[in-house]
Design a protein around this motif. Structure first.
Motif, mmCIF file in Angstrom:
data_model
loop_
_atom_site.group_PDB
_atom_site.id
_atom_site.type_symbol
_atom_site.label_atom_id
_atom_site.label_comp_id
_atom_site.label_asym_id
_atom_site.label_seq_id
_atom_site.Cartn_x
_atom_site.Cartn_y
_atom_site.Cartn_z
ATOM 1 N N LEU A 142 -12.976 -63.630 -73.464
ATOM 2 C CA LEU A 142 -13.018 -64.461 -72.267
ATOM 3 C C LEU A 142 -13.827 -63.789 -71.162
ATOM 4 C CD1 LEU A 142 -12.134 -66.964 -70.759
ATOM 5 C CD2 LEU A 142 -10.127 -65.705 -70.049
ATOM 6 N N ILE A 143 -13.642 -62.499 -70.965
ATOM 7 C CA ILE A 143 -14.395 -61.770 -69.940
ATOM 8 C C ILE A 143 -15.886 -61.850 -70.235
ATOM 9 C CG2 ILE A 143 -14.886 -59.460 -69.019
ATOM 10 C CD1 ILE A 143 -11.842 -58.922 -69.271
ATOM 11 N N ILE A 160 -18.629 -63.492 -67.753
ATOM 12 C CA ILE A 160 -19.779 -62.704 -67.295
ATOM 13 C C ILE A 160 -21.070 -63.451 -67.594
ATOM 14 C CG2 ILE A 160 -21.120 -60.601 -67.742
ATOM 15 C CD1 ILE A 160 -18.392 -59.155 -68.052
ATOM 16 N N ASN A 161 -21.164 -64.009 -68.794
ATOM 17 C CA ASN A 161 -22.368 -64.741 -69.157
ATOM 18 C C ASN A 161 -22.536 -65.990 -68.301
ATOM 19 O OD1 ASN A 161 -23.130 -62.927 -71.152
ATOM 20 N ND2 ASN A 161 -21.957 -63.977 -72.719
ATOM 21 N N LEU A 162 -21.457 -66.685 -67.974
ATOM 22 C CA LEU A 162 -21.551 -67.845 -67.106
ATOM 23 C C LEU A 162 -21.982 -67.462 -65.702
ATOM 24 C CD1 LEU A 162 -18.382 -69.910 -68.124
ATOM 25 C CD2 LEU A 162 -20.773 -70.509 -68.544
ATOM 26 N N HIS A 163 -21.470 -66.342 -65.217
ATOM 27 C CA HIS A 163 -21.812 -65.884 -63.866
ATOM 28 C C HIS A 163 -23.289 -65.489 -63.786
ATOM 29 C CE1 HIS A 163 -21.174 -64.364 -59.879
ATOM 30 N NE2 HIS A 163 -21.667 -63.202 -60.221
#
Length: 79
Positions: free
Chosen positions: A69-70, A74-77
């Motif tokens: 999930l992290i 991170i990839n979405l951010h």
């Protein structure tokens, strides 16, 4: 969460917009919050929490381990 710019919506907005998924960030209060917004499940929405792993509140079935999930967040951010 100060500085996160995540919207915190009143119950009335949830009733009006009927989101598919409601993310409950304070995991230690998830059961109480789920009771207070149980109408989300009535229209077919899902209640989820992130800690210690992503779970559906309605069934408490783990969806992703926290490390996955992290990485997703991170990839979405980064986008």
């Amino acid at each position: 969460m100060p500085g996160s710019r995540l919207p915190i919506c009143p119950r009335e907005k949830l009733m009006e917009e009927k989101p598919d998924i409601v993310l409950i960030l304070p995991w230690n209060w998830a059961d109480e919050i789920a009771r207070q917004i149980s109408f989300v499940k009535e229209y077919g929405g899902e209640l989820v929490t992130l800690i210690p792993e992503l779970k559906k509140i309605s069934q408490c079935i783990p969806l992703y381990p926290l490390n996955v999930l992290i990485e997703i967040l991170i990839n979405l951010h980064a986008i």
